[in-house]
Design an enzyme around this catalytic site. Sequence first.
Site, PDB file in Angstrom:
ATOM      1  N   ALA A   1       0.785  -1.241   0.000  1.00 21.56           N
ATOM      2  CA  ALA A   1       0.000   0.000   0.000  1.00 21.56           C
ATOM      3  C   ALA A   1       0.814   1.286   0.000  1.00 21.56           C
ATOM      4  O   ALA A   1       0.301   2.329  -0.407  1.00 21.56           O
ATOM      5  CB  ALA A   1      -0.947   0.001   1.209  1.00 21.56           C
TER       6      ALA A   1
ATOM      7  N   ASP B   1       5.334  -8.730   5.488  1.00 19.40           N
ATOM      8  CA  ASP B   1       5.552  -9.163   4.113  1.00 19.40           C
ATOM      9  C   ASP B   1       4.201  -9.531   3.514  1.00 19.40           C
ATOM     10  O   ASP B   1       3.441 -10.315   4.095  1.00 19.40           O
ATOM     11  CB  ASP B   1       6.493 -10.370   4.117  1.00 19.40           C
ATOM     12  CG  ASP B   1       6.932 -10.776   2.727  1.00 19.40           C
ATOM     13  OD1 ASP B   1       6.056 -10.948   1.844  1.00 19.40           O
ATOM     14  OD2 ASP B   1       8.147 -10.958   2.525  1.00 19.40           O
TER      15      ASP B   1
ATOM     16  N   ASP C   1      -0.004  -3.520  -6.034  1.00 18.63           N
ATOM     17  CA  ASP C   1       0.775  -2.456  -6.664  1.00 18.63           C
ATOM     18  C   ASP C   1       2.234  -2.775  -6.358  1.00 18.63           C
ATOM     19  O   ASP C   1       2.810  -2.269  -5.402  1.00 18.63           O
ATOM     20  CB  ASP C   1       0.348  -1.096  -6.092  1.00 18.63           C
ATOM     21  CG  ASP C   1       1.000   0.068  -6.806  1.00 18.63           C
ATOM     22  OD1 ASP C   1       1.636  -0.145  -7.858  1.00 18.63           O
ATOM     23  OD2 ASP C   1       0.890   1.201  -6.311  1.00 18.63           O
TER      24      ASP C   1
ATOM     25  N   CYS D   1       4.271   0.606 -11.676  1.00 20.36           N
ATOM     26  CA  CYS D   1       4.597   1.896 -12.279  1.00 20.36           C
ATOM     27  C   CYS D   1       5.826   1.691 -13.164  1.00 20.36           C
ATOM     28  O   CYS D   1       6.860   2.314 -12.993  1.00 20.36           O
ATOM     29  CB  CYS D   1       4.864   2.944 -11.209  1.00 20.36           C
ATOM     30  SG  CYS D   1       4.957   4.610 -11.904  1.00 20.36           S
TER      31      CYS D   1
END
Length: 465
Positions: free
Chosen positions: A264, A314, A332, A385
Amino acid sequence: MSAPKIQAARWVAYDVLRAVSDDDAYANLLLPKLIVEAGVSAQDAALATELAYGTLRRRGTYDAIIAEAAGRPVAEIDPAVLDALRLGAHQLLSTRVAAHAAVNESVSLVAAEAGRGASGFANAVLRRIGRDDADTWQQRIEAGARSDDERLALRTAHPVWVIRALRRALAAEDRADELEQLLGADNDAPEVTLAALPGLAEPGTPRRPYAATAFGSPGGDPRQIITDANGTIRVQDEGSQLIALALAAAEPVRAGERWLDLCAGPGGKTAMLAALAHESGASLEANEVVPARAGLVRHAVRPLPIDVPVHEEDGRTLAARHPASFDRILVDAPCTGLGALRRRPEARWRKSPADVAELVELQMQLLDAALDALAPGGIVGYATCSPHLAETSGVVAEVLRRRDDVVELDARAVMADVSQSPIDLAPRVADGPGGRSVQLWPHRHGTDAMFLALLQRTDQERTQS
């Protein structure tokens, strides 16, 4: 922090360069803090930003010029001196700063940090650089390039391996001819984009084209807007907003769904998901393995009228403790960050091809663990990303190859549905596993190069291959 004859903006920029070089600091996180601590004016803050980001962005090009001017490889130059030379080269070749100020203050930085002996060397190198303009230097260093890619690397300030990875990613959409547009977009400072959390704030103007939550900052500086909104408006790239919106819209939300943001930090997507969960009657948990980043997640979700537990472990371990438990999970994943080079200019110099294999292994493990934590019918949004094929469709294809309890949803169709205007999402040339994913691009969409695949857990039991 100050020293005689050195402008505060240059000290701030130099401190950022040193922290990036010595401590692997993130410029976009450190710079605002140093600006506040220095108490500089808005004008000096803008100068510090341009000097720090501009120098970091074109570091590879400046290093080639410095090596030529110094007559030695940059690896043989003291790091504190080298960062001052980079800062001076940027001012001399890429800004309107007066040459005497660029040289004198950079030399003063060297004297303050490395002593007067080193300052004489710095003075000679910078005066040598200042004798020729940027075009002349560019021609000179490109003349020594050993390949077309190396020449392009010097011209666009991207490592050769990054250029080749980006070319392959564009070629997967049959758009390799867009490479130089992409490299140029990476070197443009991005416009400030704001996110209005759904149900809690209304987006202002100018509106961004795709995410219903996204808008620009009319005056460039968004601090007052953010302060007035009490945390329900924050800075967030439009591509990042679209990832959260697409996961929430992949299928209609049933009241009582459990959602998880597995990786997060720093919490931008978490806050967006929390607002969407609150609107639809779902619950959200978040996880972030790095304690400092977990603190950022807690801060990000504090203004929301929904309790978001933030775990610190983790992600693979947490997911294993909750088999078949969640209806939607965002992964993400940690990645090379090659999709955010506009915002994190140092990222292009921080990673190497050797880092990719290790990241890919972690990415596959996190995605596998998240899929195991899905209830039947649940959906994982796998995002990076980065447009690097190994980190994106490669990870998805490998996980799909090994599992028969997962199907890939059409992420492009979902993204088109959540977009407020037509969005150019090119299909993969080879439309196999991972081929229904979304790849956003800075030159095409004005966003970071975010990737998204949507994977759904089926009712059948998993078998290992």
